[in-house]
Design a protein around this motif. Sequence first.
Motif, short mmCIF file in Angstrom:
data_model
loop_
_atom_site.label_atom_id
_atom_site.label_comp_id
_atom_site.label_asym_id
_atom_site.label_seq_id
_atom_site.Cartn_x
_atom_site.Cartn_y
_atom_site.Cartn_z
N ASP A 20 19.57 -29.62 42.28
CA ASP A 20 19.04 -30.35 40.68
C ASP A 20 19.06 -29.08 39.47
OD1 ASP A 20 18.37 -32.26 42.23
OD2 ASP A 20 16.71 -31.52 42.65
N LEU A 21 20.55 -28.15 39.81
CA LEU A 21 19.96 -26.83 39.21
C LEU A 21 20.81 -27.61 37.00
CD1 LEU A 21 19.31 -24.22 37.44
CD2 LEU A 21 21.54 -23.65 38.55
N LEU A 22 20.29 -28.47 36.60
CA LEU A 22 21.14 -28.85 34.69
C LEU A 22 21.28 -28.31 33.97
CD1 LEU A 22 19.36 -32.35 35.31
CD2 LEU A 22 21.89 -31.75 36.27
N ARG A 23 20.38 -26.47 33.70
CA ARG A 23 20.23 -25.95 33.26
C ARG A 23 20.21 -24.58 33.82
NH1 ARG A 23 15.99 -26.92 28.25
NH2 ARG A 23 15.54 -24.63 27.73
N GLY A 24 20.85 -23.71 32.76
CA GLY A 24 20.92 -22.38 33.38
C GLY A 24 22.02 -21.30 32.63
N LYS A 25 22.05 -19.81 32.35
CA LYS A 25 22.59 -19.19 32.20
C LYS A 25 23.20 -18.33 33.22
CE LYS A 25 18.44 -17.75 28.62
NZ LYS A 25 18.26 -17.04 28.38
N MET A 26 24.12 -17.82 32.57
CA MET A 26 25.08 -17.06 33.47
C MET A 26 25.57 -16.07 32.28
SD MET A 26 27.67 -19.75 34.63
CE MET A 26 29.35 -19.06 34.72
N GLY A 27 26.26 -14.63 33.24
CA GLY A 27 26.26 -14.00 32.03
C GLY A 27 27.67 -13.13 32.43
N VAL A 28 28.69 -12.91 31.81
CA VAL A 28 30.08 -12.50 31.57
C VAL A 28 29.89 -10.78 31.31
CG1 VAL A 28 32.14 -12.54 31.42
CG2 VAL A 28 31.05 -14.54 31.39
N VAL A 29 30.56 -9.81 31.97
CA VAL A 29 30.72 -8.25 31.56
C VAL A 29 31.96 -8.48 31.38
CG1 VAL A 29 30.64 -6.11 32.37
CG2 VAL A 29 29.14 -7.85 33.72
N TYR A 30 31.91 -7.63 30.04
CA TYR A 30 32.99 -7.50 29.13
C TYR A 30 33.58 -9.02 28.92
CZ TYR A 30 31.99 -2.81 30.70
OH TYR A 30 31.14 -1.89 30.84
N PRO A 31 33.16 -9.82 28.56
CA PRO A 31 34.11 -10.15 28.27
C PRO A 31 35.73 -10.67 27.29
CG PRO A 31 32.45 -10.91 26.85
CD PRO A 31 32.25 -9.41 27.57
N THR A 32 36.52 -11.24 27.25
CA THR A 32 37.72 -11.03 26.40
C THR A 32 37.58 -12.10 25.70
OG1 THR A 32 38.99 -10.37 27.68
CG2 THR A 32 39.94 -11.24 25.93
N LEU A 33 37.26 -11.92 24.11
CA LEU A 33 36.32 -12.16 22.92
C LEU A 33 37.49 -13.45 22.63
CD1 LEU A 33 34.66 -10.22 21.12
CD2 LEU A 33 34.19 -11.74 23.56
N TRP A 34 37.40 -14.41 21.74
CA TRP A 34 39.05 -15.41 21.42
C TRP A 34 38.26 -15.21 19.64
CZ3 TRP A 34 42.52 -18.69 23.15
CH2 TRP A 34 42.77 -19.27 21.66
N TRP A 35 39.49 -15.18 19.42
CA TRP A 35 39.28 -14.95 17.65
C TRP A 35 41.06 -16.24 17.18
CZ3 TRP A 35 39.19 -10.83 21.48
CH2 TRP A 35 40.83 -10.22 21.07
#
Length: 79
Positions: A20-35
């Motif tokens: 029943d996980l409807l909310r939470g956090k995820m972490g991305v190590v060294y994400p490729t950012l959008w610009w």
Amino acid sequence: MEYKLFDIEGNIVASVGGTDLLRGKMGVVYPTLWWPIGISDRPGHMYTLKVTFTGRLEKQIYSLTLIITSPLITCVHCL
């Protein structure tokens, strides 16, 4: 529910799950950012978030394309 975040090459870069996980956090190590186009010659890219819900009788998978525009840095032990 299970959440998996895939990069442009199909690699899992983050995942989280639980009953029943409807909310939470995820972490991305060294994400490729959008610009916007023209900011850099190294292109940013989109990620795909797949949400899997397994019920008693069926399994449903939803996909969402998203971008990461800025890193969120959380300091646990700051000096």
